[in-house]
Design an enzyme around this catalytic site. Structure first.
Site, mmCIF file in Angstrom:
data_model
loop_
_atom_site.group_PDB
_atom_site.id
_atom_site.type_symbol
_atom_site.label_atom_id
_atom_site.label_comp_id
_atom_site.label_asym_id
_atom_site.label_seq_id
_atom_site.Cartn_x
_atom_site.Cartn_y
_atom_site.Cartn_z
ATOM 1 N N GLU A 182 -11.172 -0.253 -4.884
ATOM 2 C CA GLU A 182 -11.631 0.784 -3.955
ATOM 3 C C GLU A 182 -12.732 1.580 -4.630
ATOM 4 O OE1 GLU A 182 -8.676 3.349 -2.260
ATOM 5 O OE2 GLU A 182 -7.296 1.693 -1.785
ATOM 6 N N HIS A 233 0.801 -1.217 0.000
ATOM 7 C CA HIS A 233 0.000 0.000 0.000
ATOM 8 C C HIS A 233 0.844 1.283 0.000
ATOM 9 C CE1 HIS A 233 -4.268 1.115 0.127
ATOM 10 N NE2 HIS A 233 -3.880 2.210 0.778
ATOM 11 N N GLU A 293 -2.004 2.276 -6.084
ATOM 12 C CA GLU A 293 -1.951 3.617 -6.664
ATOM 13 C C GLU A 293 -0.529 4.133 -6.896
ATOM 14 O OE1 GLU A 293 -4.367 6.015 -4.072
ATOM 15 O OE2 GLU A 293 -6.202 4.928 -4.574
#
Length: 385
Positions: free
Chosen positions: A316, A144, A189
């Site tokens: 998400e 993450h 991301e």
């Protein structure tokens, strides 16, 4: 298209051989964790990326927990105000109707300079993964807030690939006996952090296109690393994003999916969409039928990926609380209805924030094990029956 179909059929045949080999090797340890859990019920493992991605249905994110930064090791789990994760909490996620759980994990805060992950941290992550699998959920495990390590530029590319290879070698080894209900996700991301182009750049921006090309290479390193591992690492499903995990960047001609001998890669997309309704605290609050075309990016993802044999998981999604509950219910219905029609699963982001305003995406009260917005949840679950 005919040639593409032939290649996918050949890859599925090879995948079947790999699965058969793994079954034969079970006497020497492959699948021991899966066998231990058979008494709790098993989940279907589809033999292709599209069907498997869709079988995840509606999932839930354990947000602001194991990905917390600013402190090390076990203190990190509660550093951002969340309670320590318990088996009972994850059992409730299953009871609430979710099919899967995504466990965001930051690794770079818990390792040595040579990228060796602290054993205590790895043990705790494994414990939470076990909670999910024992509850009868699919589990997605990711990397993450490690974005600085895999900053997507030509200058940092080799460093990024080295980091991903080191981290996923260790994770793959720890979880090699866990079957395909455990999914690995390469990066969260990856983007040009701390620059003016961190979240958005024009279609032909050279830095943006370079970042996407670098992410393509790093995704390939991730896939190659996991596949070089043992047992279920040969066949487990793997998720990969484009820049910022955005749909727009996935749809860019610069982005392509990695090569995979098992033909089991899935596109990971994050889509708090439309932004002005779902995430912008200063955006609009009403959701009407006229807004539905703003979800057309799901159709575009279907055309580029699903139709060509690649599953898509919206890893998400969510809409912040703007004191507009009825509108959020309507949005949730329309969003998941379109995603489901396009054979995509959705994982609701949940950071346990309930106040009105930006970045508040609560759905489950973790301390008291209840649903904050039951009608909104049911609107989503109804599209994945």
């Amino acid at each position: 298209k005919t040639e593409t179909g032939r290649m996918h059929r050949m890859k599925r045949f090879l995948t079947t051989l790999l699965l058969a080999a793994c079954m034969l090797s079970s006497l020497t340890g492959c699948g021991s964790k899966a066998n231990e859990r058979e008494g709790n019920g098993t989940l279907p493992i589809a033999d292709n990326s599209v069907d498997f991605a869709y079988s995840l249905k509606l999932g839930w994110n354990l947000g602001n927990t194991l990905e917390s930064t600013g402190t090390r090791l076990l203190n990190a789990e509660t550093a951002w105000g969340q309670p320590k994760t318990t088996k009972e909490m994850i059992d409730y996620v299953k009871e609430a109707g979710f099919t899967g759980i995504r466990i965001p994990v930051t690794w770079s805060s818990h390792m040595n300079d040579d990228y060796t992950i602290d054993e205590m941290w790895m043990d705790r992550v494994q414990e939470v993964v076990d909670y999910g699998l024992d509850a009868g959920l699919y589990v997605i495990l990711n990397s993450h807030h490690d974005c600085e390590k895999y900053f997507p530029s030509e200058e940092n590319l080799e460093n990024g690939k080295a980091y991903l290879a080191a981290v996923w070698t260790q994770i793959s080894e720890r979880f090699k006996d866990y079957d395909e209900r455990l999914i690995f996700e390469s990066m969260n991301e990856p983007r040009l952090i701390n620059t003016a182009k961190e979240w958005w750049f024009t279609e032909n921006d050279p830095d943006g296109l370079e970042s996407i090309r670098c992410i393509v290479e790093m995704n390939q390193t991730f896939v190659d690393t996991v596949r070089s591992g043992e047992h279920y690492n040969k066949t487990r499903y793997l998720m990969v994003p484009s820049n910022a995990a955005s749909a727009q960047n996935a749809l860019s001609d610069a982005f392509s999916m990695p090569e995979d001998e098992a033909d089991r890669v899935i596109l990971s997309v994050h889509a708090y969409s439309p932004y002005d309704f779902a995430m912008n605290a200063n955006g609009y609050t009403e959701w009407t039928e006229e807004r539905a075309p703003e979800l057309s990016f799901l159709d575009d993802l279907y055309e580029k990926f699903v139709k060509n044999g690649y599953g898509v998981v919206i890893g998400e999604m969510g809409a912040i609380n703007k004191d507009n509950y009825e509108d959020r219910i309507a949005w949730a219905k329309d969003y998941t209805e379109k995603a489901s029609a396009n054979k995509m699963s959705c994982f609701l982001w949940d950071n346990n924030g309930t106040k009105i305003g930006s970045e508040n995406f609560a759905m489950i009260d973790r301390r008291n094990q209840k649903i904050y917005y039951p009608e909104m949840l049911q609107a989503m679950l109804a599209n994945y029956q």
